[in-house]
Structure formats: C-alpha cells, structure tokens
Design a protein around this motif. Structure first.
Motif, PDB file in Angstrom:
ATOM      1  N   ASN A 165       0.769  -1.164   0.135  1.00 50.07           N
ATOM      2  CA  ASN A 165       0.191  -0.008  -0.085  1.00 50.07           C
ATOM      3  C   ASN A 165       0.937   1.274   0.000  1.00 50.07           C
ATOM      4  N   PRO A 166       0.796   1.841  -1.088  1.00 46.72           N
ATOM      5  CA  PRO A 166      -0.305   2.311  -1.839  1.00 46.72           C
ATOM      6  C   PRO A 166      -0.117   1.835  -3.192  1.00 46.72           C
ATOM      7  N   THR A 167       0.738   0.933  -3.659  1.00 48.24           N
ATOM      8  CA  THR A 167       1.172   0.839  -5.315  1.00 48.24           C
ATOM      9  C   THR A 167       0.639  -0.524  -5.512  1.00 48.24           C
ATOM     10  N   SER A 305      -1.553  -3.646 -10.799  1.00 48.37           N
ATOM     11  CA  SER A 305      -2.053  -3.901  -9.354  1.00 48.37           C
ATOM     12  C   SER A 305      -2.058  -5.275  -9.138  1.00 48.37           C
ATOM     13  N   PHE A 310      -6.191  -1.539  -4.086  1.00 49.60           N
ATOM     14  CA  PHE A 310      -5.613  -0.221  -4.728  1.00 49.60           C
ATOM     15  C   PHE A 310      -5.175  -0.193  -6.044  1.00 49.60           C
ATOM     16  N   GLN A 311      -5.418   0.704  -6.930  1.00 49.07           N
ATOM     17  CA  GLN A 311      -5.181   1.112  -8.188  1.00 49.07           C
ATOM     18  C   GLN A 311      -4.452   2.402  -8.392  1.00 49.07           C
ATOM     19  N   VAL A 312      -3.106   2.182  -8.856  1.00 43.89           N
ATOM     20  CA  VAL A 312      -2.562   3.617  -9.024  1.00 43.89           C
ATOM     21  C   VAL A 312      -2.645   3.641 -10.601  1.00 43.89           C
ATOM     22  N   ILE A 341      -0.144  10.189  -4.538  1.00 46.80           N
ATOM     23  CA  ILE A 341       0.891   9.275  -3.991  1.00 46.80           C
ATOM     24  C   ILE A 341       2.013   9.948  -3.369  1.00 46.80           C
ATOM     25  N   ARG A 355      -4.033   7.197  -6.198  1.00 48.20           N
ATOM     26  CA  ARG A 355      -4.573   5.918  -5.554  1.00 48.20           C
ATOM     27  C   ARG A 355      -5.942   5.772  -5.448  1.00 48.20           C
ATOM     28  N   CYS A 357      -9.243   3.316  -4.462  1.00 52.53           N
ATOM     29  CA  CYS A 357      -9.547   2.160  -3.868  1.00 52.53           C
ATOM     30  C   CYS A 357     -10.807   1.334  -4.738  1.00 52.53           C
TER      31      CYS A 357
END
Length: 375
Positions: A165-167, A305, A310-312, A341, A355, A357
């Motif tokens: 998290n976050p990537t 992902s 999470f989706q960056v 980010i 990021r 969710c």
C-alpha cells in the motif's frame, strides 16, 4: 511539547471530508462500501446474546488463537505456538505501533521504504527513534543497493509492506533472497513485515515472511482481519513473532489496550470455520478487472495492481498540476476522490500518480469510471 510537531490531519481524512462536502464518489480511503458476508452477520447476531462481553485473555481469545495457528499452517506451512508467538491486536496499526515502541529506543534508526503507509514514521518518532526513508525503484520494487547504503550501526529495524500500500506491488522470490542476504550481514536488525493485504493477491502469489525460515526468527509479521474479511471498523489484527520478541511486545501491549474487543474475537473465531480466503481474493480480482476495463477509454495510465485493493494511475496526459492539487480538483470538478501518492514519500516525490480504492460495489466503480473517462 509535541512528539509529532509536523503531523496534521491525515490525507485520508482530508480527502474523505472534501468528498463528503462535494458529494463525490469516494475512492480515496481504503474501506469497502459493500455489505459484509451474511454468514458473518448471522454469527454476530447469534453470539450477541451469549455471555461473551467481558475481557478476553490479554493475548487473545484462546479459540481464535488456535484458529490462527491452523490458518498459518494451512497457508504457509509454518507451525507457531499460540501461547508464545501470537498476539491479537486492536487492528494491525496498533500492532505495528506496539512493536516499534517495544523494540526501538531513543536514537535507533528504522528504515522505511517510500512510498510508505503513513503510520510507520509517527510510530518511530513517538518511540524516540529516527526514521530513515529509502525510496523504492520506479516500478515500486525494493532497491537493495539503496537499502544497504542506508544501514548504519544505529539501524535496528527495517519495515516492509507486502502486498504494498499504496502501489499494489508484490515482492518476488529474488527480493526476499536479497533481503535475507542483507540481514545476514547485520544481525542487529529486526524485520517488521506488514502483510495486512496477504489474502488479496492476483497474478503473482503473495510470498509471506512466514514462509522464510531465515527471516522469521528475526521478524514480526502484522496481519489484519479488518482487511482480509472487509470488516475494517472491527479493528482486529494479530502479530506473529518469535518467542523472545513477542515476550517483550506483550509487556507493552498489556498497558496499551490490554485485551481486544471480545465480541469481534468470538465472531471471527467462528467465522474462520466457513470463510474461504481464496474466494475473497477472486472477488477483489473481479473488481480490479472491472475497474481497469472501465478506465481503458480514459486518459489515465493504468499501472499494474498485483495485490491489495488499490489501483494507481498516472494522470500526466491530463494535467501538470501537482498530485495533491489535482486530487482536490478531481473531487471539486469531477466528483471522484483519490489519494495523491506524493503524501507517502518523505520528500513528497510527485510523479503525477493517484491511488484509487476498488473495494467498492460494482455500481460505485462504474459510476466513478464514467466520470473519470469524461475528463
């Protein structure tokens, strides 16, 4: 005198509040917006009238401890002693805070890999330690040359987070081999492995420190039922650690919370008889695919992902504003909330990344994607 003089409201609170004010679709904070499993509710309703409302033992409800030992062996083939190597905590965050404040003293250095979850550094600062922030590679894999260069005789801990998290990055076998090599050279260092998304991985299987004999004798592993069972508000997690480390962690834990919410422990203990963690991972994989597919026609670049929910994305083709400003604009002008980010970096590294969710209902994800594609 403040122990955290530079700490203000978290970015999660800021973005969620802004989303509420503008009635935006909130894909910022990492919590599901869909109902929990009906079987979990049935167990909760049935047990509420039972005599389960007093303190559980400090280390945790015995039946839940035993279920976790079974779960750990089933998934990682690790045999743990529930009496001496396991502790139920008030969420993984409390477990992480307690671990750091048990094992880190004034002047000790703790290596944190950026971008990093925002609870690590404050925990180190409150303990009197010095956080040493080391950036990951551009693809968010660990850079072991940088890690080794950051190690000094004062280094007492390395914090890793996998799945990340976050990537959404997942560590490889080679990554763990490199980490083992480094820790073999520096016997004074313990490992804090944050694995709260361990049961949410996709193409690449999550490799737990539980499966690494060289690491686990010097490692504290943090897990979260809140994340795994999407009951984040219950705040129930656990730590696994070798006896000599857990003995010290328990000393601090007993004066911090003593014991964790009794009802939640009883319910989770029974729910573990029926829940299938593979199905949870498959459910999130479908949501990830749905969200990614819905964004294909947008101007956002979709990054891999591999785990977590999470989706960056990169918004470089849309705007040159810094990520915090763009995230706010996304809420106020376009009705979707995300997390920038840069806030996960010590130096606020800004690569035009946000990021999202995707632990949301399909309807929520599709509605958000429609707004994002219109930008």
């Amino acid at each position: 005198m403040s122990k955290l003089p530079n700490t203000s409201a978290s970015i999660f609170s800021v973005m969620s509040q802004l989303a509420n004010e503008h009635k935006a679709i909130n894909l910022s904070q990492g919590f599901p917006n869909f109902p929990v499993d009906g079987r979990l509710l049935e167990i909760t309703n049935r047990l509420l009238i039972e005599n389960i409302h007093q303190y559980t033992p400090m280390v945790g409800l015995p039946s839940l401890l035993e279920k976790i030992t079974t779960l750990t062996y089933k998934n990682y083939q690790r045999i743990i002693d529930s009496a001496s190597e396991l502790l139920i905590t008030t969420g993984a965050t409390q477990g992480i805070f307690t671990t750091i404040n048990t094992l880190i003293k004034s002047g000790d250095e703790v290596i944190i890999l950026d971008p990093s979850y925002d609870s690590y550094e404050p925990s180190v600062l409150v303990a009197g330690g010095n956080p040493v922030r080391v950036s990951l590679n551009d693809d968010y894999s660990p850079n072991f040359n940088r890690i080794e260069e950051a190690i000094s005789h004062k280094t007492k801990m390395i914090v890793v987070n996998n799945p990340h998290n976050p990537t959404g990055k997942i560590w490889s076998e080679e990554d763990y081999q490199n980490l083992e090599t480094i820790l073999d050279k520096h016997s004074q260092i313990v490992l804090l492995s944050d694995e709260v998304y361990e049961y949410i991985s996709f193409k690449h299987q999550h490799i737990s420190v539980n499966t690494r004999p060289k690491l686990r004798e010097k490692a504290i592993i943090a897990s979260s039922f809140g994340k795994s069972l999407h009951v984040t508000g219950w705040k129930v997690g656990y730590l696994i650690a070798p006896k000599h480390l857990m003995k010290e962690i328990k000393k601090v834990h007993q004066f911090l919370v003593f014991s964790v919410n009794s009802i939640s422990q009883h319910v989770i203990s029974e729910y573990l008889n029926v829940v299938d963690f593979d199905e949870i991972s498959k459910m999130y994989a479908k949501k990830r695919t749905l969200f990614q597919d819905a964004l294909r026609e947008s101007k956002f670049e979709i990054l891999p992902s591999e785990g977590t929910y999470f989706q960056v994305v990169n918004y470089g083709e849309i705007s040159k504003k810094n990520d915090t400003e763009f995230a706010k604009e996304l809420i106020t002008k376009h009705g979707v909330a995300a997390i920038p980010i840069s806030v996960f970096y010590e130096d606020a590294t800004d690569k035009h990344m946000l990021r999202f969710c995707f632990a949301k209902t399909d309807e929520t994800l599709l509605a958000a994607a429609e707004k994002l594609c219109a930008i």
